[in-house]
Design a protein around this motif. Structure first.
Motif, PDB file in Angstrom:
ATOM      1  N   VAL A 134       1.112  -1.240  -0.344  1.00 26.70           N
ATOM      2  CA  VAL A 134      -0.171  -0.012  -0.486  1.00 26.70           C
ATOM      3  C   VAL A 134       0.704   1.401   0.824  1.00 26.70           C
ATOM      4  O   VAL A 134       1.694   0.699   0.959  1.00 26.70           O
ATOM      5  N   ALA A 135       0.956   1.911  -0.489  1.00 23.40           N
ATOM      6  CA  ALA A 135       1.497   3.415  -1.298  1.00 23.40           C
ATOM      7  C   ALA A 135       0.719   4.500  -0.685  1.00 23.40           C
ATOM      8  O   ALA A 135      -0.587   4.723  -0.760  1.00 23.40           O
ATOM      9  N   TYR A 136       1.502   5.158   0.430  1.00 27.13           N
ATOM     10  CA  TYR A 136       1.533   6.960   0.267  1.00 27.13           C
ATOM     11  C   TYR A 136       2.212   7.568   0.868  1.00 27.13           C
ATOM     12  O   TYR A 136       3.588   7.426   0.629  1.00 27.13           O
ATOM     13  N   SER A 137       1.609   8.360   0.502  1.00 25.98           N
ATOM     14  CA  SER A 137       2.999   9.849  -0.746  1.00 25.98           C
ATOM     15  C   SER A 137       2.574  11.040   0.149  1.00 25.98           C
ATOM     16  O   SER A 137       1.263  11.435   1.085  1.00 25.98           O
ATOM     17  N   VAL A 138       3.745  11.988   1.051  1.00 26.33           N
ATOM     18  CA  VAL A 138       3.513  12.847   2.048  1.00 26.33           C
ATOM     19  C   VAL A 138       4.326  13.996   1.737  1.00 26.33           C
ATOM     20  O   VAL A 138       5.243  13.153   1.285  1.00 26.33           O
ATOM     21  N   ASP A 139       4.489  14.883   1.689  1.00 26.01           N
ATOM     22  CA  ASP A 139       5.077  16.211   1.403  1.00 26.01           C
ATOM     23  C   ASP A 139       5.334  16.222   2.845  1.00 26.01           C
ATOM     24  O   ASP A 139       4.863  17.090   4.621  1.00 26.01           O
ATOM     25  N   LEU A 140       6.653  16.296   2.401  1.00 29.59           N
ATOM     26  CA  LEU A 140       7.130  17.709   3.781  1.00 29.59           C
ATOM     27  C   LEU A 140       8.206  18.954   3.810  1.00 29.59           C
ATOM     28  O   LEU A 140       8.687  19.324   2.666  1.00 29.59           O
ATOM     29  N   SER A 141       8.391  20.072   4.801  1.00 32.30           N
ATOM     30  CA  SER A 141       9.134  21.122   4.354  1.00 32.30           C
ATOM     31  C   SER A 141      10.656  21.031   4.476  1.00 32.30           C
ATOM     32  O   SER A 141      10.863  19.452   5.096  1.00 32.30           O
ATOM     33  N   ASP A 142      10.880  21.769   4.530  1.00 34.51           N
ATOM     34  CA  ASP A 142      12.486  22.089   4.417  1.00 34.51           C
ATOM     35  C   ASP A 142      12.886  21.121   6.321  1.00 34.51           C
ATOM     36  O   ASP A 142      13.621  20.254   6.269  1.00 34.51           O
ATOM     37  N   VAL A 235       4.131   6.120  11.055  1.00 40.86           N
ATOM     38  CA  VAL A 235       5.355   6.479  10.197  1.00 40.86           C
ATOM     39  C   VAL A 235       5.838   7.183  10.651  1.00 40.86           C
ATOM     40  O   VAL A 235       5.780   8.536  10.918  1.00 40.86           O
ATOM     41  N   ASP A 236       7.641   6.705  11.971  1.00 40.71           N
ATOM     42  CA  ASP A 236       8.557   7.286  11.586  1.00 40.71           C
ATOM     43  C   ASP A 236       9.564   7.923  10.284  1.00 40.71           C
ATOM     44  O   ASP A 236      10.469   6.774  10.194  1.00 40.71           O
ATOM     45  N   ILE A 237       9.497   8.961   9.594  1.00 39.73           N
ATOM     46  CA  ILE A 237      10.112   9.652   8.987  1.00 39.73           C
ATOM     47  C   ILE A 237      11.386  10.075   9.284  1.00 39.73           C
ATOM     48  O   ILE A 237      11.399  11.148  10.139  1.00 39.73           O
ATOM     49  N   ASP A 243      13.438  13.937  -1.331  1.00 43.27           N
ATOM     50  CA  ASP A 243      12.290  13.242  -1.815  1.00 43.27           C
ATOM     51  C   ASP A 243      12.578  12.245  -2.593  1.00 43.27           C
ATOM     52  O   ASP A 243      14.335  12.084  -2.899  1.00 43.27           O
ATOM     53  N   GLY A 244      11.708  11.279  -2.699  1.00 43.77           N
ATOM     54  CA  GLY A 244      11.937  10.460  -3.596  1.00 43.77           C
ATOM     55  C   GLY A 244      12.453   9.139  -2.402  1.00 43.77           C
ATOM     56  O   GLY A 244      12.306   7.872  -2.835  1.00 43.77           O
ATOM     57  N   ASP A 245      12.630   9.747  -0.882  1.00 41.66           N
ATOM     58  CA  ASP A 245      13.019   8.491  -0.356  1.00 41.66           C
ATOM     59  C   ASP A 245      11.262   7.256   0.278  1.00 41.66           C
ATOM     60  O   ASP A 245      10.589   8.210   0.241  1.00 41.66           O
ATOM     61  N   GLU A 246      11.764   6.131   0.426  1.00 42.90           N
ATOM     62  CA  GLU A 246      10.771   5.349   0.809  1.00 42.90           C
ATOM     63  C   GLU A 246      11.040   5.095   1.697  1.00 42.90           C
ATOM     64  O   GLU A 246      12.216   4.143   2.879  1.00 42.90           O
ATOM     65  N   VAL A 247      10.129   4.845   3.244  1.00 41.00           N
ATOM     66  CA  VAL A 247      10.338   4.529   4.090  1.00 41.00           C
ATOM     67  C   VAL A 247       8.748   3.157   4.809  1.00 41.00           C
ATOM     68  O   VAL A 247       7.634   3.722   3.984  1.00 41.00           O
ATOM     69  N   ARG A 248       9.388   1.921   5.015  1.00 35.93           N
ATOM     70  CA  ARG A 248       8.426   1.039   4.929  1.00 35.93           C
ATOM     71  C   ARG A 248       7.761   0.839   6.046  1.00 35.93           C
ATOM     72  O   ARG A 248       9.137   0.179   6.996  1.00 35.93           O
ATOM     73  N   VAL A 249       6.904  -0.387   6.183  1.00 37.70           N
ATOM     74  CA  VAL A 249       6.305  -0.481   7.543  1.00 37.70           C
ATOM     75  C   VAL A 249       6.173  -1.795   7.165  1.00 37.70           C
ATOM     76  O   VAL A 249       4.831  -2.002   6.605  1.00 37.70           O
ATOM     77  N   ARG A 250       6.999  -2.857   7.331  1.00 40.91           N
ATOM     78  CA  ARG A 250       6.452  -3.884   7.369  1.00 40.91           C
ATOM     79  C   ARG A 250       4.994  -4.696   7.341  1.00 40.91           C
ATOM     80  O   ARG A 250       4.869  -4.908   8.809  1.00 40.91           O
ATOM     81  N   GLY A 251       4.307  -5.626   6.653  1.00 43.24           N
ATOM     82  CA  GLY A 251       3.535  -6.560   6.859  1.00 43.24           C
ATOM     83  C   GLY A 251       1.773  -5.073   7.357  1.00 43.24           C
ATOM     84  O   GLY A 251       0.630  -5.981   7.161  1.00 43.24           O
ATOM     85  N   ARG A 268       5.800   7.338   0.668  1.00 42.41           N
ATOM     86  CA  ARG A 268       7.187   7.692   0.158  1.00 42.41           C
ATOM     87  C   ARG A 268       7.015   9.544   0.396  1.00 42.41           C
ATOM     88  O   ARG A 268       6.118  10.288   0.195  1.00 42.41           O
ATOM     89  N   VAL A 269       8.182   9.570   0.492  1.00 39.00           N
ATOM     90  CA  VAL A 269       8.669  10.933   1.039  1.00 39.00           C
ATOM     91  C   VAL A 269       8.857  12.089  -0.218  1.00 39.00           C
ATOM     92  O   VAL A 269       8.860  11.817  -1.160  1.00 39.00           O
ATOM     93  N   GLY A 270       8.684  13.417   0.147  1.00 37.58           N
ATOM     94  CA  GLY A 270       8.178  13.914  -1.249  1.00 37.58           C
ATOM     95  C   GLY A 270       8.683  15.690   0.200  1.00 37.58           C
ATOM     96  O   GLY A 270       8.065  15.729   0.694  1.00 37.58           O
ATOM     97  N   VAL A 271       9.973  16.298  -1.088  1.00 33.35           N
ATOM     98  CA  VAL A 271       9.981  17.721  -0.222  1.00 33.35           C
ATOM     99  C   VAL A 271      10.322  18.197  -1.440  1.00 33.35           C
ATOM    100  O   VAL A 271      11.189  18.270  -2.567  1.00 33.35           O
ATOM    101  N   PRO A 272       8.695  19.545  -1.546  1.00 40.18           N
ATOM    102  CA  PRO A 272       9.036  19.871  -2.688  1.00 40.18           C
ATOM    103  C   PRO A 272       9.633  20.906  -3.139  1.00 40.18           C
ATOM    104  O   PRO A 272      10.760  21.339  -4.160  1.00 40.18           O
ATOM    105  N   SER A 273      10.660  21.179  -2.078  1.00 35.47           N
ATOM    106  CA  SER A 273      12.357  22.577  -2.681  1.00 35.47           C
ATOM    107  C   SER A 273      13.167  21.247  -3.087  1.00 35.47           C
ATOM    108  O   SER A 273      14.377  22.126  -3.786  1.00 35.47           O
ATOM    109  N   GLU A 274      13.458  20.225  -2.908  1.00 36.67           N
ATOM    110  CA  GLU A 274      14.656  19.722  -3.752  1.00 36.67           C
ATOM    111  C   GLU A 274      13.459  18.919  -5.284  1.00 36.67           C
ATOM    112  O   GLU A 274      14.564  18.676  -6.088  1.00 36.67           O
TER     113      GLU A 274
END
Length: 382
Positions: A134-142, A235-237, A243-251, A268-274
């Protein structure tokens, strides 16, 4: 479990029949937070939570919602493209994947019986498959990307059925050979008297090609071993994310069918400034594409090989710069400049190959023209 059209999903979610998809989603989120078993300890909270999840699963999908509305009004609904998955706990259980009985109107299924009743029959196919992520995208500030952050997410997924513990069967631990196809997973249907096609081979709708079925399908999951429900995950980022990094929670992805392993929850981590925008990428690729042509033209001039000033190439490079600058290029992030360089490099590589081909073709043409008079003179001397 009651058939799908015996429940008023609109009343369960507390929305009007003409509610929009956003209104349905908001209503589900509010009720899911109140009724989640980890929060609400009332005896009926879990059952009500399942009903809310079931209602949202139907009403949030346009094709399922149309089919549900048609069933409620008593109007037959045909050809619901993109229907439910086999064994879905919402009461579809359509062994033909939601497209209805293909032999309806022709006397039912060719091998006897009353045909497949797609609104009530459950799929009892034993078809173990690993669950998907299951994929989920989140945008983060700098600042969040630098220091790390924690996000709680409520999402829908297929979870292991609590009644049969994922096996799909209540009492029997092992599947049995499909009685419809005899374990081959395929059937031969004679359509020569109907369509003139003769005998065709089709996938067995009861076992869905696996050759095995669950002898006593679980009443909660319909034999698939999983049910659609709402889940929560934290999810602990980590600090220093980009931008483009992925954090997986198994199972925590979709559960597999008939006891197979579950997928992962992928954040899926997104950093708009990058992030290089589409406009910036197009402009930089144009610049990179025409740079080799400019360099080749300038090199030809420097070596006295002819050619002219690459005015056209310079115009296209200027256009590419203008396109890239529309979204701004004043970025402090080194990641942005790295991504921008990658975009221009991609255009440069393509342009370089084409420029070298043109140069090679021009050299061959010049050699041929130079050699032609010599050949003519030789012929005369001979």
């Amino acid at each position: 479990m009651a058939a799908m059209n015996e429940k008023d999903y609109y009343a369960i979610l507390g929305v009007e029949e003409n509610a929009t998809t956003d209104e349905i989603r908001r209503a589900f989120q509010q009720k899911a937070r109140k009724l989640h078993p980890d929060v609400n300890k009332a005896p009926d909270a879990e059952e009500r939570f399942k009903e809310v999840s079931e209602a949202y699963a139907v009403l949030s999908d346009e094709s399922k919602r149309k089919r549900y509305d048609a069933m409620r009004s008593g109007v037959p609904f045909q050809g619901a493209a993109g229907g439910s998955q086999p064994g879905y706990a919402g009461g579809y259980g359509d062994p033909f994947g939601g497209y209805g009985d293909p032999f309806a109107g022709f006397g039912g299924f060719p091998f006897g019986g009353g045909g497949f009743r797609t609104t009530t029959r459950r799929s009892r196919a034993y078809n173990p498959r690993a669950g998907k992520d299951v994929a989920y995208s989140v945008d983060l500030s700098d600042e969040e990307a630098r220091s790390g952050t924690r996000r709680g997410v409520t999402f829908q997924r297929y979870a292991t059925c609590d009644v049969c513990h994922g096996s799909g069967s209540v009492e029997h631990a092992r599947p049995v050979t499909c009685p419809t196809c005899g374990g081959t997973g395929r059937m031969h249907v004679d359509l020569s008297g109907i369509f003139g096609f003769g005998v065709i081979e089709v996938e067995c709708p009861e076992c869905e090609g696996s050759g095995q079925v669950v002898e006593d399908p679980c009443g909660s999951c319909g034999g698939s071993g999983r049910v659609l429900t709402a889940s929560e995950v934290v999810v602990d980022i980590p600090a220093g994310s980009h931008d483009g990094d992925e954090v997986r929670v198994r199972g925590m992805g979709n559960a597999g069918t008939n006891g197979k392993e579950s997928g992962d929850f992928v954040c899926r981590v997104g950093v708009p400034s990058e992030r290089v925008t589409q406009g910036q990428a197009i402009g930089l690729e144009i610049v990179g594409f025409f740079l080799p042509f400019t360099l080749v033209s300038l090199l030809s001039l420097a070596l006295g090989l002819g050619g002219g000033v690459p005015v056209v190439d310079l115009v296209f490079i200027a256009v590419g710069v203008l396109i890239a600058c529309q979204d701004g290029v004043a970025h402090k992030s080194r990641r942005w400049w790295r991504n921008a360089w990658y975009a221009m490099r991609n255009g440069f590589a393509i342009g370089l190959v084409i420029a070298l081909l043109f140069l090679l073709m021009s050299s061959c043409s010049a050699s041929a023209l130079t050699a032609a008079p010599r050949g003519g003179a030789g012929g005369l001397n001979a």
